[in-house]
Design a protein around this motif. Sequence first.
Motif, mmCIF file in Angstrom:
data_model
loop_
_atom_site.group_PDB
_atom_site.id
_atom_site.type_symbol
_atom_site.label_atom_id
_atom_site.label_comp_id
_atom_site.label_asym_id
_atom_site.label_seq_id
_atom_site.Cartn_x
_atom_site.Cartn_y
_atom_site.Cartn_z
ATOM 1 N N GLU A 98 0.675 -1.247 -0.117
ATOM 2 C CA GLU A 98 -0.011 -0.101 0.282
ATOM 3 C C GLU A 98 0.890 1.121 0.113
ATOM 4 N N HIS A 99 2.249 0.946 0.438
ATOM 5 C CA HIS A 99 2.889 2.375 0.500
ATOM 6 C C HIS A 99 4.259 2.122 -0.555
ATOM 7 N N ALA A 100 3.873 2.741 -1.716
ATOM 8 C CA ALA A 100 5.201 2.551 -2.745
ATOM 9 C C ALA A 100 5.071 3.913 -3.422
ATOM 10 N N THR A 101 6.352 4.225 -3.706
ATOM 11 C CA THR A 101 6.336 5.523 -4.691
ATOM 12 C C THR A 101 5.787 4.978 -6.182
ATOM 13 N N GLU A 102 5.804 6.158 -7.113
ATOM 14 C CA GLU A 102 5.266 5.843 -8.400
ATOM 15 C C GLU A 102 6.055 4.816 -9.122
ATOM 16 N N ASP A 103 7.379 4.642 -8.601
ATOM 17 C CA ASP A 103 8.377 3.980 -9.138
ATOM 18 C C ASP A 103 8.348 2.454 -8.626
ATOM 19 N N GLY A 104 7.490 2.331 -7.470
ATOM 20 C CA GLY A 104 7.602 1.004 -6.635
ATOM 21 C C GLY A 104 8.616 0.855 -5.785
ATOM 22 N N GLU A 105 9.276 2.093 -5.338
ATOM 23 C CA GLU A 105 10.058 2.181 -4.207
ATOM 24 C C GLU A 105 9.240 2.341 -2.836
ATOM 25 N N ALA A 106 10.069 1.771 -1.708
ATOM 26 C CA ALA A 106 9.333 1.929 -0.400
ATOM 27 C C ALA A 106 9.270 3.237 -0.072
ATOM 28 N N LEU A 107 8.006 3.478 0.453
ATOM 29 C CA LEU A 107 7.746 4.876 0.996
ATOM 30 C C LEU A 107 7.491 4.611 2.282
ATOM 31 N N ARG A 108 8.624 5.769 2.920
ATOM 32 C CA ARG A 108 8.320 5.600 4.430
ATOM 33 C C ARG A 108 7.289 6.714 4.937
ATOM 34 N N ASN A 109 6.832 6.464 6.323
ATOM 35 C CA ASN A 109 6.066 7.535 6.879
ATOM 36 C C ASN A 109 6.788 7.924 7.992
ATOM 37 N N ASP A 110 7.717 8.885 7.916
ATOM 38 C CA ASP A 110 8.422 9.574 8.932
ATOM 39 C C ASP A 110 7.567 10.206 10.217
ATOM 40 N N ASP A 111 6.386 10.730 9.748
ATOM 41 C CA ASP A 111 5.549 11.397 10.603
ATOM 42 C C ASP A 111 4.733 10.548 11.719
ATOM 43 N N ASP A 112 4.669 9.275 11.043
ATOM 44 C CA ASP A 112 3.914 8.335 12.165
ATOM 45 C C ASP A 112 4.563 7.014 12.610
ATOM 46 N N TYR A 113 5.854 6.943 11.894
ATOM 47 C CA TYR A 113 6.522 5.534 12.013
ATOM 48 C C TYR A 113 7.928 5.593 12.341
ATOM 49 N N CYS A 114 8.482 6.631 12.681
ATOM 50 C CA CYS A 114 9.803 6.924 12.915
ATOM 51 C C CYS A 114 10.069 6.572 14.283
ATOM 52 N N HIS A 115 10.105 5.437 14.607
ATOM 53 C CA HIS A 115 10.121 4.875 16.055
ATOM 54 C C HIS A 115 10.340 3.459 15.999
ATOM 55 N N VAL A 116 10.734 2.874 17.200
ATOM 56 C CA VAL A 116 11.050 1.611 17.403
ATOM 57 C C VAL A 116 9.599 1.078 17.885
ATOM 58 N N SER A 117 8.993 -0.285 17.356
ATOM 59 C CA SER A 117 7.768 -0.628 17.928
ATOM 60 C C SER A 117 8.278 -1.928 19.028
ATOM 61 N N ALA A 118 8.141 -1.738 20.414
ATOM 62 C CA ALA A 118 8.517 -2.693 21.117
ATOM 63 C C ALA A 118 7.382 -3.526 21.794
ATOM 64 N N TRP A 119 7.169 -4.793 21.692
ATOM 65 C CA TRP A 119 5.771 -5.326 22.173
ATOM 66 C C TRP A 119 6.042 -6.058 23.288
ATOM 67 N N GLU A 120 4.875 -5.944 24.256
ATOM 68 C CA GLU A 120 5.177 -6.484 25.376
ATOM 69 C C GLU A 120 3.983 -7.694 25.514
ATOM 70 N N TYR A 121 4.195 -8.801 25.842
ATOM 71 C CA TYR A 121 3.155 -9.932 26.266
ATOM 72 C C TYR A 121 2.267 -9.607 27.405
ATOM 73 N N ASN A 122 1.206 -10.005 26.885
ATOM 74 C CA ASN A 122 -0.161 -9.848 28.005
ATOM 75 C C ASN A 122 -0.500 -11.085 28.635
ATOM 76 N N GLY A 123 0.018 -12.181 27.983
ATOM 77 C CA GLY A 123 -0.657 -13.525 28.291
ATOM 78 C C GLY A 123 -1.290 -14.239 27.214
ATOM 79 N N SER A 124 -1.468 -15.602 27.109
ATOM 80 C CA SER A 124 -2.019 -16.204 26.053
ATOM 81 C C SER A 124 -3.271 -15.847 25.474
ATOM 82 N N GLY A 125 -3.493 -15.651 24.298
ATOM 83 C CA GLY A 125 -4.725 -15.236 23.575
ATOM 84 C C GLY A 125 -4.970 -13.733 23.735
ATOM 85 N N LYS A 126 -3.906 -12.658 24.547
ATOM 86 C CA LYS A 126 -4.339 -11.613 24.459
ATOM 87 C C LYS A 126 -3.429 -10.600 23.701
ATOM 88 N N GLN A 127 -4.143 -9.593 23.151
ATOM 89 C CA GLN A 127 -3.069 -8.826 22.215
ATOM 90 C C GLN A 127 -2.033 -8.156 23.018
#
Lengths: 252, 639
Positions: free
Chosen positions: B589-618
Amino acid sequence: MNFNLKIWRQAEGSAAGKFVDYQAKEIPAEASFLEMLDIVNEGLIARNEEPVAFDSDCREGICGTCSLVINGVPHGPGKAKTTCQLYMRRFRDGDTIWVEPFRVLAFPIIKDLIVNRSALDQIVEAGGYISVRAGSAPEANGIAVSKRDADLSMEAAACIGCGACAAACPNSSAMLFTAAKISHLGLLPQGQVERSRRAVSMVRKMDELGFGNCSNQYECEAVCPAEISAGFIARLNRDYAGSAVKEAVLAE
Amino acid sequence: MATICDSKIPAGPLEKKWSKHQAESKLVSPANKRKFEILVVGSGLAGASAAATLGELGYHVKCFCYQDSPRRAHSIAAQGGINAAKNYQNDGDSVFRLFYDTIKGGDFRSREANVYRLAEISNLIIDQCAAQGVPFAREYSGLLANRSFGGAQVSRTFYARGQTGQQLLLGAYQALERQISLNAVKMFPRTEMLDLVLVDNHAKGIVVRDLVTGEISSHAGDAVILATGGYGNVFYLSTNARGCNVTATYRAFKRGALFANPCFTQIHPTCIPVSGSYQSKLTLMSESLRNDGRVWVPKRKGDNRPPREIPDSERDYYLERKYPSFGNLAPRDIASRSAKEVCDEGRGVGPGGLGVYLDFAESIGRLGEKTIRERYGNLFEMYHNITGEDAYQRPMRIYPAVHYTMGGLWVDYNLMSNIPGLHVLGEANFSDHGANRLGASALMQGLADGYFVIPYTLGNYLANQSGKKASVERPEFKAVEEQARQRVTKLLSIRGKRTVTSFHRELGLLVWENCGMARSAEGLQAALGEIPQLREEFWHNANVLGEGNDLNQSLEHAGRVADFLEFAELMCLDALDRNESCGGHFRVEHATEDGEALRNDDDYCHVSAWEYNGSGKQPTRHIEPLIFDNVKLAQRSYK
C-alpha cells in the motif's frame, strides 16, 4: 529414485547396535543425502517408528556437524565435501547404501549415527589459540604478514573440525586436525611466542584422549571436506620434535 | 499504545557519547568480579566473544549452546566479510561515513548513538581479530586487503576468502577455549535454554534441557546474556542452520522482555532457488558475485528459450535499468524486491518461474574465465554441486531467501533489555540495523557487542547486585522448571497424525506468502487468522515420538516449532501495525510511483517494542521515538 538403506541403529552409547534395513522410495535426484534421510524419517514417524538420529546443522558444508560414514567412507563418495553436500544424483537408482556413525574410540556413540566429538574441543583447549586479551591488540597493520604465509595459514585454518580425518584413519589419529590448527597459528608472526608450547601440549592432549598416531596412510587427506593437506602433519612433527627436545634440555 | 521506552542514550555530541559513557560506567573491582556468575546463552560471534572476554576480566561464566561444540554456531557460515572504518584504502572512508551508510542502509529506523558506537568500535575489532591470528586476506606488502561489498562506495570490507564468518568465529572460539582451560568459563554444549527465570523481577537464571540425557535443570547467575541469533527459521526455508530458533528470545518475551520490530526481516537476493518440497534449507551464494555478474530476465513473459539463445536485445537487465548508478550492486532489500517483481510479472526463469539469471558471460569475455575462476571458483563449484549446472557455460539461477532478522529483543544503550539483568547481543537484539542490514555488518555487530560493549556496560547493572544471586532452590526456579517439564510431557502426549516438520513447513509457507518480500494489510490479516488455527491443530495433531529422557530430535524440533507458531503471530501483527514501507518491510500500500518503499516518518519514525500480555491476549505496543540529530532523513535513492 529408490534405495535400500542399511542404517546403524543404537539406542544409546552403552547399548548394542545393529544395521537395520530401510527403503527410501521416490527420492528426487536433487535431494541431498540428509534430505533423503529426512524423507525416510518422515515416513518412520508416520508409521509411529522412532526416526533415525543423525547430526546436522548448517547444511551448507561449513559448520562441521554432519558426520556419517557412507558405504565405508566418512562423508561418502566424492572429494572435498561434507555429508550434507552429497546429492542423491551421485548414486544409481536401486543402490544399497550403508550408513554408519564415525567410528573412533575418542568419539563415543551417543545414539544411532550421533557421536560425541568434544575430544576435538579439548585438543584446542590444550593450546590451539593465541593468548591475546580483548583490548590489548596492537594496530592491525602494525603486524605485516607475507601474502604467502597468510594464504598458507588460511588453507590450514579452513578445517571445519568435523573429525572425518580421525574416522578415516586406520589408527583413529586426529593428527590432521591438530596439524591444521598448529599450522594455522604457527605460520603467522602472531603465533610465534607460544608456538613450542602449543605443539607439545596439543599433541600430548591428543595422545591422552586416545587418538592414535600417524603412519602416513593419507586416508585423512582423502576424505577431508576442507582439503587440508597432509603436508601440514610434517609441520606439526617439526614443531613437536623441536619443542620436546628443547623441553628435555631445559629439564636437565 | 503505551509508554515510551527509555533507551538511556548518553547526552552530549554523537562522537563523544561512547567515550563519555565508558568513562562514567560503573566498575566492578577484581575481587568482586570473582563473585559474579554470568550466564551466556549462545556461542556464535556475540556469545563466544562475550563469554571469552568476561572470562578474561575475571567473571565466572557459564556458556550454553545447543550444538555439540561452540565452534558450530551459525556465525560460521557467513561468507562475505566484516566492515571497519580503517580507511586503509585512502578512499575517503571514516567512522562518520560508516555510521551514515549503516543508518541510511537501515532506512532510518535504527538508533544514531548505537550505530555510531558500532562504527567507532569496528576498527578495534580488526585489531583484535588480527592479533588472534584470523588469517585475513593480505596484499603483497603483507598489509591487510579490503574489498568493496554490498553496495558500499568505499572498500572497507576485510575478509578471509569466502569464509570470513568461519575465521572470525574460530578466533572467538579459540579465545573461549582458552578461558575454558583456565576454568574461567564452563561450557555446556548440547544444552538448550527452555526458559528464563526472574527473581524479584530481575533475570537471575535459566532453565535448560540437556539434549543428550533429557535432564531439565536450572542455572542461577547474577546476569543473563542472550546471544541466541535470529528467528529466520520461522519461514521454515531460510539460509539459517536447521537448529536456529526463536525459543530463547521468545521465552524471554513471555517473561516480560519487549520484542522490538519483529517484522524487520532480511531477504537476501542471491540464493539458489527452491527446487522441491523435500528441501530442508536454502543456500546463499555470496553477494560478492554481483560484482561481476549481471542480473537479468527475458523481456517477454513465458520466454522458455535457453538463456544463451535469448539475444541481448530481448533481455531485461532490470537492476541496471532501474538503478543506473548502483546497477547490480543495489542494496539487498531493493535487489530482492526487484527479483520478486519480475517473477510476479511472469518473467521468472527455472522451475516454477521463481528465479532470475545471474550471468557471468560478459565478465568472462572481458576478464577471461581464469580470473572469474580465481575470484569465485569455490562458489561456482558449490552451485554446480547443488544444481548440477555449470555456471561458466550458462547463467546461474538465483532467487531471494530469508537470511537475517533485524528485529529482536529490545535493548537500551547498555544492551540490557527492559528486564533488569537480561542483556541481549548480536542478531538476537534489535539495535543496529534498522529495517535493513548492509552486507558485512552482522559480523561487525556481533563482535562489537561481545568484545567491546558488554564488558563495559555490564558493570552498570552489576554494581549494585552484590550478594543478590539467587539459589536454584528458590520457588521461582522450581516453578519454571516444572512448567518446562510439563511442556515436554504435553508435547510427547499429543500423539497425533502429522509430523512436526509438516507443521513447520506449512507455517513457513504461510508467513513467506504473507509476511515475506511484499506485505499487505489483507494478507497479514489472513495470516493472523490462520496462524492460531495451525497452532491449535499442532497441539492436537502433532506426532512427537520417543521419550523425554534421552536424545530426542523430534522433541527438540517440536518445542522450537511450538514457539515459532506463537512468534509468527507477533511478527505479522507488527507488520500489520507498521503501516509504512521501510527497508525489508515492504507494504504494497505504501510505494512511490516507481515502486520504491515509501516511508512515513511522521507516524512511524520509531521502534515498536511489544509487551506480552498473556496467552490469547493482544500484546501492548510501546514505542521508542528515533531522533536524528546528525543525519537528515531522506528517501533512500540508489538510482
